[in-house]
Design a protein around this motif. Structure first.
Motif, PDB file in Angstrom:
ATOM      1  N   LEU A 163       0.831  -1.209   0.000  1.00 45.72           N
ATOM      2  CA  LEU A 163       0.000   0.000   0.000  1.00 45.72           C
ATOM      3  C   LEU A 163       0.868   1.264   0.000  1.00 45.72           C
ATOM      4  O   LEU A 163       0.610   2.216  -0.738  1.00 45.72           O
ATOM      5  CB  LEU A 163      -0.930  -0.008   1.216  1.00 45.72           C
ATOM      6  CG  LEU A 163      -1.878   1.183   1.325  1.00 45.72           C
ATOM      7  CD1 LEU A 163      -2.977   1.101   0.278  1.00 45.72           C
ATOM      8  CD2 LEU A 163      -2.485   1.274   2.729  1.00 45.72           C
ATOM      9  N   GLY A 164       1.892   1.254   0.840  1.00 39.82           N
ATOM     10  CA  GLY A 164       2.772   2.421   0.944  1.00 39.82           C
ATOM     11  C   GLY A 164       3.639   2.605  -0.282  1.00 39.82           C
ATOM     12  O   GLY A 164       3.849   3.725  -0.756  1.00 39.82           O
ATOM     13  N   VAL A 165       4.137   1.492  -0.804  1.00 44.05           N
ATOM     14  CA  VAL A 165       4.982   1.583  -1.993  1.00 44.05           C
ATOM     15  C   VAL A 165       4.154   2.097  -3.178  1.00 44.05           C
ATOM     16  O   VAL A 165       4.604   2.941  -3.952  1.00 44.05           O
ATOM     17  CB  VAL A 165       5.638   0.215  -2.299  1.00 44.05           C
ATOM     18  CG1 VAL A 165       6.398   0.265  -3.609  1.00 44.05           C
ATOM     19  CG2 VAL A 165       6.573  -0.186  -1.165  1.00 44.05           C
TER      20      VAL A 165
ATOM     21  N   ASN B 272      -3.565  -1.215 -10.690  1.00 41.66           N
ATOM     22  CA  ASN B 272      -2.322  -0.629 -10.204  1.00 41.66           C
ATOM     23  C   ASN B 272      -1.195  -0.703 -11.225  1.00 41.66           C
ATOM     24  O   ASN B 272      -1.234  -1.487 -12.170  1.00 41.66           O
ATOM     25  CB  ASN B 272      -1.849  -1.383  -8.949  1.00 41.66           C
ATOM     26  CG  ASN B 272      -2.580  -0.943  -7.706  1.00 41.66           C
ATOM     27  OD1 ASN B 272      -3.209   0.112  -7.681  1.00 41.66           O
ATOM     28  ND2 ASN B 272      -2.497  -1.748  -6.656  1.00 41.66           N
ATOM     29  N   GLY B 273      -0.191   0.100 -10.970  1.00 38.11           N
ATOM     30  CA  GLY B 273       1.041   0.041 -11.745  1.00 38.11           C
ATOM     31  C   GLY B 273       2.196   0.405 -10.823  1.00 38.11           C
ATOM     32  O   GLY B 273       1.975   0.856  -9.700  1.00 38.11           O
ATOM     33  N   VAL B 274       3.418   0.200 -11.288  1.00 40.81           N
ATOM     34  CA  VAL B 274       4.583   0.607 -10.495  1.00 40.81           C
ATOM     35  C   VAL B 274       5.357   1.689 -11.254  1.00 40.81           C
ATOM     36  O   VAL B 274       5.244   1.808 -12.474  1.00 40.81           O
ATOM     37  CB  VAL B 274       5.517  -0.584 -10.169  1.00 40.81           C
ATOM     38  CG1 VAL B 274       4.772  -1.616  -9.338  1.00 40.81           C
ATOM     39  CG2 VAL B 274       6.108  -1.222 -11.437  1.00 40.81           C
TER      40      VAL B 274
ATOM     41  N   THR C 172       1.886  -6.019  -6.568  1.00 39.44           N
ATOM     42  CA  THR C 172       2.657  -5.153  -7.456  1.00 39.44           C
ATOM     43  C   THR C 172       4.084  -5.640  -7.671  1.00 39.44           C
ATOM     44  O   THR C 172       4.729  -5.210  -8.630  1.00 39.44           O
ATOM     45  CB  THR C 172       2.721  -3.708  -6.923  1.00 39.44           C
ATOM     46  OG1 THR C 172       3.171  -3.753  -5.572  1.00 39.44           O
ATOM     47  CG2 THR C 172       1.380  -3.020  -7.006  1.00 39.44           C
ATOM     48  N   SER C 173       4.566  -6.539  -6.816  1.00 36.01           N
ATOM     49  CA  SER C 173       5.971  -6.934  -6.974  1.00 36.01           C
ATOM     50  C   SER C 173       6.191  -7.629  -8.313  1.00 36.01           C
ATOM     51  O   SER C 173       7.250  -7.488  -8.924  1.00 36.01           O
ATOM     52  CB  SER C 173       6.432  -7.807  -5.811  1.00 36.01           C
ATOM     53  OG  SER C 173       5.615  -8.944  -5.701  1.00 36.01           O
TER      54      SER C 173
ATOM     55  N   ASN D 198       3.881  -6.619 -20.280  1.00 37.63           N
ATOM     56  CA  ASN D 198       3.486  -6.378 -18.886  1.00 37.63           C
ATOM     57  C   ASN D 198       3.962  -5.017 -18.375  1.00 37.63           C
ATOM     58  O   ASN D 198       3.156  -4.184 -17.962  1.00 37.63           O
ATOM     59  CB  ASN D 198       4.009  -7.490 -17.970  1.00 37.63           C
ATOM     60  CG  ASN D 198       3.222  -8.798 -18.085  1.00 37.63           C
ATOM     61  OD1 ASN D 198       3.664  -9.846 -17.623  1.00 37.63           O
ATOM     62  ND2 ASN D 198       2.044  -8.756 -18.699  1.00 37.63           N
ATOM     63  N   ALA D 199       5.285  -4.777 -18.435  1.00 37.50           N
ATOM     64  CA  ALA D 199       5.785  -3.479 -17.952  1.00 37.50           C
ATOM     65  C   ALA D 199       5.163  -2.344 -18.777  1.00 37.50           C
ATOM     66  O   ALA D 199       4.889  -1.260 -18.270  1.00 37.50           O
ATOM     67  CB  ALA D 199       7.310  -3.426 -18.052  1.00 37.50           C
ATOM     68  N   TYR D 200       4.939  -2.620 -20.047  1.00 36.50           N
ATOM     69  CA  TYR D 200       4.296  -1.671 -20.963  1.00 36.50           C
ATOM     70  C   TYR D 200       2.999  -1.109 -20.381  1.00 36.50           C
ATOM     71  O   TYR D 200       2.684   0.061 -20.547  1.00 36.50           O
ATOM     72  CB  TYR D 200       4.000  -2.409 -22.283  1.00 36.50           C
ATOM     73  CG  TYR D 200       3.015  -1.707 -23.183  1.00 36.50           C
ATOM     74  CD1 TYR D 200       3.440  -0.689 -24.024  1.00 36.50           C
ATOM     75  CD2 TYR D 200       1.666  -2.057 -23.181  1.00 36.50           C
ATOM     76  CE1 TYR D 200       2.537  -0.032 -24.838  1.00 36.50           C
ATOM     77  CE2 TYR D 200       0.763  -1.409 -23.992  1.00 36.50           C
ATOM     78  CZ  TYR D 200       1.199  -0.393 -24.822  1.00 36.50           C
ATOM     79  OH  TYR D 200       0.313   0.252 -25.624  1.00 36.50           O
ATOM     80  N   TYR D 201       2.252  -1.948 -19.699  1.00 40.10           N
ATOM     81  CA  TYR D 201       0.925  -1.558 -19.210  1.00 40.10           C
ATOM     82  C   TYR D 201       0.894  -1.333 -17.696  1.00 40.10           C
ATOM     83  O   TYR D 201       0.282  -0.375 -17.221  1.00 40.10           O
ATOM     84  CB  TYR D 201      -0.073  -2.659 -19.581  1.00 40.10           C
ATOM     85  CG  TYR D 201      -1.515  -2.362 -19.222  1.00 40.10           C
ATOM     86  CD1 TYR D 201      -2.330  -1.658 -20.102  1.00 40.10           C
ATOM     87  CD2 TYR D 201      -2.056  -2.779 -18.011  1.00 40.10           C
ATOM     88  CE1 TYR D 201      -3.645  -1.374 -19.777  1.00 40.10           C
ATOM     89  CE2 TYR D 201      -3.381  -2.504 -17.682  1.00 40.10           C
ATOM     90  CZ  TYR D 201      -4.172  -1.807 -18.563  1.00 40.10           C
ATOM     91  OH  TYR D 201      -5.476  -1.524 -18.249  1.00 40.10           O
ATOM     92  N   PHE D 202       1.569  -2.207 -16.942  1.00 36.92           N
ATOM     93  CA  PHE D 202       1.432  -2.179 -15.479  1.00 36.92           C
ATOM     94  C   PHE D 202       2.439  -1.228 -14.843  1.00 36.92           C
ATOM     95  O   PHE D 202       3.297  -1.627 -14.052  1.00 36.92           O
ATOM     96  CB  PHE D 202       1.521  -3.595 -14.906  1.00 36.92           C
ATOM     97  CG  PHE D 202       0.413  -4.469 -15.432  1.00 36.92           C
ATOM     98  CD1 PHE D 202      -0.860  -4.400 -14.863  1.00 36.92           C
ATOM     99  CD2 PHE D 202       0.608  -5.302 -16.522  1.00 36.92           C
ATOM    100  CE1 PHE D 202      -1.905  -5.161 -15.369  1.00 36.92           C
ATOM    101  CE2 PHE D 202      -0.439  -6.072 -17.036  1.00 36.92           C
ATOM    102  CZ  PHE D 202      -1.701  -6.002 -16.456  1.00 36.92           C
ATOM    103  N   ASN D 203       2.327   0.026 -15.224  1.00 29.28           N
ATOM    104  CA  ASN D 203       3.181   1.071 -14.664  1.00 29.28           C
ATOM    105  C   ASN D 203       2.294   2.190 -14.120  1.00 29.28           C
ATOM    106  O   ASN D 203       1.129   2.329 -14.515  1.00 29.28           O
ATOM    107  CB  ASN D 203       4.147   1.589 -15.732  1.00 29.28           C
ATOM    108  CG  ASN D 203       3.409   2.115 -16.941  1.00 29.28           C
ATOM    109  OD1 ASN D 203       2.838   3.203 -16.907  1.00 29.28           O
ATOM    110  ND2 ASN D 203       3.391   1.345 -18.032  1.00 29.28           N
TER     111      ASN D 203
END
Ligand code: PLP
Length: 576
Positions: free
Chosen positions: A27-29, A290-292, A460-461, A544-549
Motif C-alpha cells: 500500500l505504501g509503496v 495498479n502500476g509501479v 505489485t511486486s 506487462n511493464a508496458y501496461y502495469f506502470n
C-alpha cells in the motif's frame, strides 16, 4: 483549468525511498509510486501522510526463523523540511497539536509534488499524544483511531493552514476517511434556510470532492471502531446519528464511511473490482489497475539498456512496445549482471552462496497466511526430485508483529530450507524493504506468487519483476488475471478465477499445477531453450511493464476519477 486547485492524496503510509521508512508494504509503496508519477506527469497533486518517527520495524531473523522486531532509527530532519505551521485536533477532549514536515518529490521532468508528514511529537503535547505519530500500524485500536484522527482531520486542517486549495480528496484506503466527516462539517448548509435538521448535512457536496480507493478483500484490512470508543476518543464531530447513518450502525466502519462519502470508488485491478462489488452491494465500484513507477523499479543494468534502445522510456513506458529492437544477448547480459549482484548481496547478508547457473525463484512479500509462502513446499519429496541441483529459491518478507500465523510461516520456511539443504538451496533474506525488493525482482529468474484467491487485490511486486525482464509464475488473481498470457508473458498456477473462489480452497489443484509446470514447462525452457526463455523475458517487458506502470495508472485516475464529467468513463470504454 484547475487554476491553483490541487488534488490531495491521503495515505497512512508512503514508500518514497530508503531513508524515509514510513511504509510497511504494498500500500505504501504504491502511494510512493503514485506520487512519483504525479510529479513526472506534472499533475497538481499534494500528498498527506503520518511521520511515523519509529517507522514500521526492522526485521532480524534468528537461526530458526524467529522474527525479532527493532524500531527503525531515522532522523526526519536529514531529508525533510520542518514547517512552522500547526493545527490542532480534539482527542479524548484534549487539544492535540499537529505539526508538519515537507518532502518535495522532484521529477527529472521538472515536475514536483510535496508530501506533508504530520507529526504530533511536538512541544506542548503530553507524552502520550507525542507518540501518536510514532509507530506505523502499531498499538491497539485506540491508538489506530487517534492516528486516523490526526491523518484525516489533522490533515485536512493542515492543508487549510498551508493555504492549499483542494479540488478533490483522494483517500488511499479507508484510514483517512474521517476527513470526509470534517468536510461534512465545513460544507454544512445554512441552518436558517433549512427546515429539516438532517438536510443541514450536505452529503452530496462531500461526495463531489472525494475519491476512494479500496485495496483489499481481506477483512482485517478494513478498520472498524466501536462507537463507545469513537465517542470517547473522537467525540461527536458530527452528531452520532449522522455518523451511524454513514459509517454503519454497529461500529464505525471506515470503509463504509468512505464508500458513502465518495462519488468515485475503485478497486485496484479488474478482478478486485468484481470482488469488491460482491463485498459491498449497492455501491458503484470501478477499477483502476495498479502500476509501479518504471524508473524506480528498473535496476541499473536495464535502465542503461532502455536508455540506449528506448530513450524516453521512463516517462513514456509505452515505448516498451518496441522491446524487440533490443538484441537478445543484451537482455541476457543485463539479467546476468543483476543476478550476480543479488547473489553477492545474499552472500554478504546471509553467508549463503547461490549459483549463477541455477534457475532461481523469488518470493517476497508480507508474510501473512493468505499469501501461502509455503505452497511451494507442499510436497518436499517431489520438490527435491525435480529441483535437485537445478533450482534455488530466495525468500523475503516481514510478518506484522501481531500476526502469529505469519511469523510461524517464516519459521516453517526455515525448517523446509534445512530439510531441502542438500538438494535445493533456499535462502531467506532478512528485512525486506524497497532496496532488497529492487535487488530481488531484478536478480531472480522467475517471480512466484501463490495467494489464496481472491485475496490478492492487485499485487505489485510481479510488475516490478516484469520491468526487469523477469517473468511471473502466479496464481490467477489480482493483476495477473490481466497480465497473464500462458507461455507468452509467464505462467499461471491453478484454475481460472471464478465466482466460487471464496468457497473453494483449491490447495491441491494449485499445488499439482505448480509442480507440473515447473517440471514439464518452465525448467525445460530455462535449461533447454535459452532463446525461448529470452522471448518470455522480452514479453514480460513489452506486454506487462508496458501496461502495469504507474504512469498509465495515474492517467486513468485523472481521466476517470479526478476530472471526468461522467463518472463511468471506463465502463463506457468497455462497451466498445
Ligand atoms: C512492492 C513491494 C511490496 C508489495 O508487493 P506485493 O507483490 O504487492 O505483495 C511490499 N513490500 C515492499 C518492500 C515492496 O517493495
Amino acid at each position: 483549468m484547475l487554476g491553483n486547485l490541487k488534488i490531495a492524496y491521503f495515505t497512512m503510509e508512503i514508500g518514497l525511498r530508503t531513508g524515509i521508512p514510513t511504509y510497511s508494504g504494498g500500500l505504501g509503496v504504491l502511494a510512493g509510486d503514485t506520487i512519483k508519477s504525479a510529479a513526472d506527469l506534472g499533475l497538481p497533486v499534494v500528498a498527506v501522510t503520518l511521520l511515523s518517527r519509529k517507522g514500521y520495524f526492522t526485521q532480524e531473523l534468528t537461526s530458526d526463523g524467529t522474527q525479532i522486531e527493532h524500531p527503525v532509527q531515522w532522523n526526519p530532519s536529514d531529508l525533510l523540511e520542518p514547517l512552522p505551521h500547526q493545527v490542532s485536533v480534539q482527542i479524548q477532549g484534549r487539544k492535540v497539536k499537529v505539526g508538519v514536515w515537507r518532502y518535495e518529490v522532484l521529477s527529472q521532468t521538472g515536475g514536483s509534488v510535496p508530501v506533508y508528514f504530520l507529526d504530533t511529537d511536538i512541544e506542548g503535547n503530553t507524552d502520550q499524544d507525542r507518540e501518536i505519530t510514532h509507530h506505523l500500524y502499531g498499538g491497539d485500536s485506540t491508538y489506530r483511531l487517534k492516528q486516523e484522527i490526526v491523518l484525516g482531520i489533522g490533515g485536512i486542517r493542515m492543508l487549510q493552514e498551508l493555504e492549499i486549495d483542494i479540488f478533490k480528496y483522494h483517500l488511499n484506503e479507508g484510514h483517512s476517511a474521517l476527513l470526509a466527516l470534517e468536510l461534512l462539517n465545513w460544507l454544512r448548509r445554512d441552518i436558517t434556510t433549512v427546515w429539516d435538521e438532517k438536510l443541514v448535512w450536505d452529503v452530496e457536496a462531500v461526495q463531489e470532492r472525494c475519491i476512494f480507493t479500496t485495496h483489499t478483500p481481506v477483512e482485517a484490512g478494513h478498520d472498524k471502531f466501536p462507537y463507545d470508543l469513537v465517542t470517547s476518543i473522537l467525540g461527536e464531530i458530527v452528531p452520532l446519528e449522522i455518523m451511524k447513518e454513514l459509517g454503519g450502525t454497529e461500529h464505525l466502519n471506515m470503509t463504509l464511511l468512505a464508500l458513502n462519502l465518495s462519488n468515485y470508488v475503485n478497486g485496484v485491478a479488474k478482478r478486485h473490482g468484481e470482488v469488491s462489488r460482491e463485498m459491498f452491494h449497492g455501491y458503484h465500484i470501478h477499477s483502476i489497475t495498479n502500476g509501479v513507477h518504471s524508473h524506480t523499479w528498473t535496476c541499473e543494468g536495464f535502465r542503461e539498456l532502455y536508455d540506449s534502445y528506448l530513450p524516453g522510456w521512463a516517462n513514456e513506458p509505452e515505448l516498451f512496445v518496441r522491446i524487440d529492437t533490443v538484441p537478445d544477448e543484451k537482455i541476457w547480459e543485463a539479467h546476468v549482471a543483476s543476478k550476480n549482484k543479488m547473489i553477492s548481496r545474499i552472500r554478504e547478508k546471509t553467508g549463503v552462496s547461490l549459483s549463477p547457473e541455477v534457475l532461481t525463484i523469488g518470493f517476497a512479500r508480507r508474510a501473512t497466511s493468505y499469501k501461502r509462502a509455503d505452497l511451494l513446499f507442499s510436497d518436499l519429496q517431489r520438490l527435491k526430485r525435480i529441483g535437485d541441483g537445478r533450482l534455488q529459491i530466495v525468500y523475503a518478507g516481514k510478518a506484522h508483529p501481531k500476526d502469529e500465523p505469519g511469523k510461524d510461516l517464516i519459521r516453517r520456511i526455515f525448517t523446509h530450507a534445512r530439510e531441502l539443504a542438500d538438494h535445493v538451496t533456499v535462502v531467506y533474506l532478512p528485512d525486506y524493504n524497497m532496496e532488497t525488493a529492487c535487488c530481488m525482482v531484478a536478480g531472480v529468474d522467475l517471480w512466484l506468487n501463490t495467494p489464496l484467491r481472491p485475496m490478492e487485490a492487485s499485487g505489485t511486486s510481479g510488475m516490478k519483476a516484469a520491468h526487469n525482464g523477469v517473468p511471473n509464475f502466479s496464481v490467477l488473481d489480482g493483476w495477473w488475471v490481466e497480465g497473464h498470457i500462458e507461455g507468452v508473458t509467464g505462467w499461471s498456477i491453478g484454475p481460472e478465477p471464478s465466482g466460487k473462489d471464496r468457497d473453494g480452497r483449491n490447495g491441491k489443484v494449485d499445488e499439482k499445477d505448480l509442480y507440473d509446470k515447473l517440471e514439464k514447462v518452465i525448467m525445460p525452457l530455462y535449461y533447454g531453450n535459452r532463446p525461448g526463455w529470452i522471448r518470455v523475458m522480452k514479453n514480460a517487458i513489452g506486454k506487462n511493464a508496458y501496461y502495469f506502470n504507474s504512469h498509465r495508472m495515474m492517467r486513468r485516475y485523472v481521466t476517470f476519477a479526478y476530472i471526468s464529467t461522467h463518472s463511468t468513463g471506463e465502463d463506457a470504454a468497455g462497451k466498445y
